[in-house]
Scaffold this motif. Structure first.
Motif, PDB file in Angstrom:
ATOM      1  N   UNK A  44       0.183  10.107  -1.303  1.00  0.00           N
ATOM      2  CA  UNK A  44      -0.040   8.752  -0.814  1.00  0.00           C
ATOM      3  C   UNK A  44       0.049   7.787  -1.983  1.00  0.00           C
ATOM      4  N   UNK A  45       0.966   6.856  -1.919  1.00  0.00           N
ATOM      5  CA  UNK A  45       1.159   5.899  -3.001  1.00  0.00           C
ATOM      6  C   UNK A  45       0.340   4.634  -2.749  1.00  0.00           C
ATOM      7  N   UNK A  46       0.207   3.812  -3.776  1.00  0.00           N
ATOM      8  CA  UNK A  46      -0.512   2.553  -3.622  1.00  0.00           C
ATOM      9  C   UNK A  46       0.204   1.646  -2.628  1.00  0.00           C
ATOM     10  N   UNK A  47       1.519   1.770  -2.586  1.00  0.00           N
ATOM     11  CA  UNK A  47       2.293   0.978  -1.635  1.00  0.00           C
ATOM     12  C   UNK A  47       1.936   1.360  -0.201  1.00  0.00           C
ATOM     13  N   UNK A  48       1.661   2.644   0.034  1.00  0.00           N
ATOM     14  CA  UNK A  48       1.263   3.081   1.379  1.00  0.00           C
ATOM     15  C   UNK A  48      -0.037   2.401   1.801  1.00  0.00           C
ATOM     16  N   UNK A  49      -0.959   2.243   0.852  1.00  0.00           N
ATOM     17  CA  UNK A  49      -2.205   1.541   1.165  1.00  0.00           C
ATOM     18  C   UNK A  49      -1.926   0.092   1.563  1.00  0.00           C
ATOM     19  N   UNK A  50      -1.012  -0.544   0.835  1.00  0.00           N
ATOM     20  CA  UNK A  50      -0.726  -1.955   1.087  1.00  0.00           C
ATOM     21  C   UNK A  50       0.007  -2.173   2.403  1.00  0.00           C
ATOM     22  N   UNK A  67     -15.359 -15.121   4.843  1.00  0.00           N
ATOM     23  CA  UNK A  67     -14.400 -14.141   5.348  1.00  0.00           C
ATOM     24  C   UNK A  67     -13.631 -13.511   4.190  1.00  0.00           C
ATOM     25  N   UNK A  68     -13.616 -12.201   4.167  1.00  0.00           N
ATOM     26  CA  UNK A  68     -12.847 -11.438   3.191  1.00  0.00           C
ATOM     27  C   UNK A  68     -11.815 -10.609   3.948  1.00  0.00           C
ATOM     28  N   UNK A  69     -10.746 -10.200   3.252  1.00  0.00           N
ATOM     29  CA  UNK A  69      -9.729  -9.359   3.872  1.00  0.00           C
ATOM     30  C   UNK A  69      -9.474  -8.137   2.998  1.00  0.00           C
ATOM     31  N   UNK A  70      -9.223  -7.024   3.630  1.00  0.00           N
ATOM     32  CA  UNK A  70      -8.938  -5.786   2.896  1.00  0.00           C
ATOM     33  C   UNK A  70      -8.001  -4.922   3.727  1.00  0.00           C
ATOM     34  N   UNK A  71      -7.264  -4.052   3.049  1.00  0.00           N
ATOM     35  CA  UNK A  71      -6.366  -3.125   3.749  1.00  0.00           C
ATOM     36  C   UNK A  71      -7.163  -1.983   4.367  1.00  0.00           C
ATOM     37  N   UNK A  75     -10.256   0.667   3.080  1.00  0.00           N
ATOM     38  CA  UNK A  75     -11.593   0.645   3.655  1.00  0.00           C
ATOM     39  C   UNK A  75     -12.037   2.010   4.158  1.00  0.00           C
ATOM     40  N   UNK A  76     -11.115   2.756   4.742  1.00  0.00           N
ATOM     41  CA  UNK A  76     -11.521   4.018   5.372  1.00  0.00           C
ATOM     42  C   UNK A  76     -11.843   5.112   4.352  1.00  0.00           C
ATOM     43  N   UNK A  77     -11.769   4.787   3.057  1.00  0.00           N
ATOM     44  CA  UNK A  77     -12.324   5.705   2.070  1.00  0.00           C
ATOM     45  C   UNK A  77     -13.828   5.848   2.304  1.00  0.00           C
ATOM     46  N   UNK A 111     -15.631  -3.676  -2.530  1.00  0.00           N
ATOM     47  CA  UNK A 111     -14.184  -3.737  -2.300  1.00  0.00           C
ATOM     48  C   UNK A 111     -13.421  -3.531  -3.611  1.00  0.00           C
ATOM     49  N   UNK A 112     -13.928  -4.126  -4.673  1.00  0.00           N
ATOM     50  CA  UNK A 112     -13.298  -3.940  -5.986  1.00  0.00           C
ATOM     51  C   UNK A 112     -13.277  -2.461  -6.358  1.00  0.00           C
ATOM     52  N   UNK A 113     -14.367  -1.771  -6.066  1.00  0.00           N
ATOM     53  CA  UNK A 113     -14.435  -0.336  -6.357  1.00  0.00           C
ATOM     54  C   UNK A 113     -13.448   0.450  -5.496  1.00  0.00           C
ATOM     55  N   UNK A 114     -13.336   0.119  -4.216  1.00  0.00           N
ATOM     56  CA  UNK A 114     -12.434   0.851  -3.324  1.00  0.00           C
ATOM     57  C   UNK A 114     -10.982   0.729  -3.786  1.00  0.00           C
ATOM     58  N   UNK A 115     -10.629  -0.404  -4.381  1.00  0.00           N
ATOM     59  CA  UNK A 115      -9.262  -0.600  -4.855  1.00  0.00           C
ATOM     60  C   UNK A 115      -9.033  -0.036  -6.262  1.00  0.00           C
TER      61      UNK A 115
END
Length: 276
Positions: A44-50, A67-71, A75-77, A111-115
């Motif tokens: 799984x590449x970083x592009x797949x996450x995006x 409001x915040x946004x995340x992929x 999140x599902x980590x 969120x910073x940690x998840x990324x």
């Protein structure tokens, strides 16, 4: 000596392998090949996450909501978010998760940690005792305990979102953060208010810190220390228990007999109250 050449007369039929035998050999080869060449896991590449759907996170409530946004793939980590994302209808264009009671800054750090598998302030090196990079947004000296509270809030969120590695990281950063007596009391109040009484990982170090330094710190924040003990009796009991444990260990180490023996007439008597 040269070997005699064997000649086959013209017209002699050549023995052929039956067609059935050829097919059987091919089937055997096909059944063996999958075992010889196992499938490699797909990376799984970083592009797949995006490429994953965007999730809207509503943090806070009322006028304080942000409001915040995340992929979604990031999140599902977290098993907590994975469960919520699994409830979205297939192909849903709007995906929203409400977090009305969560702290905005702490949520941002999660969120910073998840990324990035880290969050600011980062450790200056990979060593266990590595210091943290300076945070210009915090006062110095930190008399309010803001630095400690930052990591404590991330710790409690990591517990809620079921991220044990982040929980461990936040706990490690707490022990690398300097503060003052009043800052330590503010941190202790948060810990005893927001964490479970069974969470000895974060509670016991707080009590141990005050048990070993209370004779000094109490004078720097005596009123705050008193208010803390009255507001959270469990804190006072935990500190007192550790102080008594330390005294008992010192007594045992010196092999000194206790001055009061239960049931003995030589025990210290209660002072008589004067009637005059």
């Amino acid at each position: 000596m040269a070997q005699p050449e064997i000649q086959i007369p013209e017209g002699t039929p050549v023995e052929e392998t039956p067609a059935g035998d050829v097919e059987m050999e091919e089937e055997v080869e096909e059944s063996i090949l999958p075992d010889l060449e196992p499938e490699l896991p797909v990376r799984t590449t970083f592009l797949d996450y995006l490429k994953s759907p965007i999730i809207e996170l509503a943090v806070g409530s009322g006028d304080h909501q942000t409001t915040l946004w995340a992929h979604q793939a990031m999140l599902i980590k977290s098993p907590y978010f994975a469960n919520l994302c699994a409830q979205f209808p297939e192909g849903a264009t709007q995906r929203r998760i409400d977090l009305p009671t969560e702290d905005l800054a702490a949520t941002g750090s999660v969120l910073e940690y998840l990324y990035n598998n880290e969050y600011f302030p980062r450790r200056l090196s990979s060593a266990k005792d590595s210091a943290l990079e300076p945070d210009p947004s915090l006062p110095s000296p930190d008399t309010t305990g803001l630095a400690l509270l930052k990591h404590a809030r991330i710790y409690t969120l990591a517990d809620k979102f079921q991220l044990p590695a982040l929980k461990s990281l936040a706990h490690a950063k707490i022990h690398r953060t300097s503060s003052t007596a009043k800052g330590e009391i503010a941190y202790a109040r948060y810990v005893y208010k927001e964490t479970s009484k069974d969470d000895v990982t974060i509670r016991r170090p707080v009590a141990a810190f005050w048990a070993t330094r209370s004779h000094v710190l109490r004078h720097d924040a005596e009123e705050e220390f008193k208010a803390m003990c009255l507001e959270f009796p469990q804190f006072g009991f935990d500190v007192l228990s550790l102080v008594l444990d330390q005294k008992e260990k010192k007594t045992e180490a010196r092999h000194v007999e206790p001055s009061v023996v239960p049931g003995s007439a030589h025990g210290r008597k209660r002072a008589r109250v004067s009637q005059g």
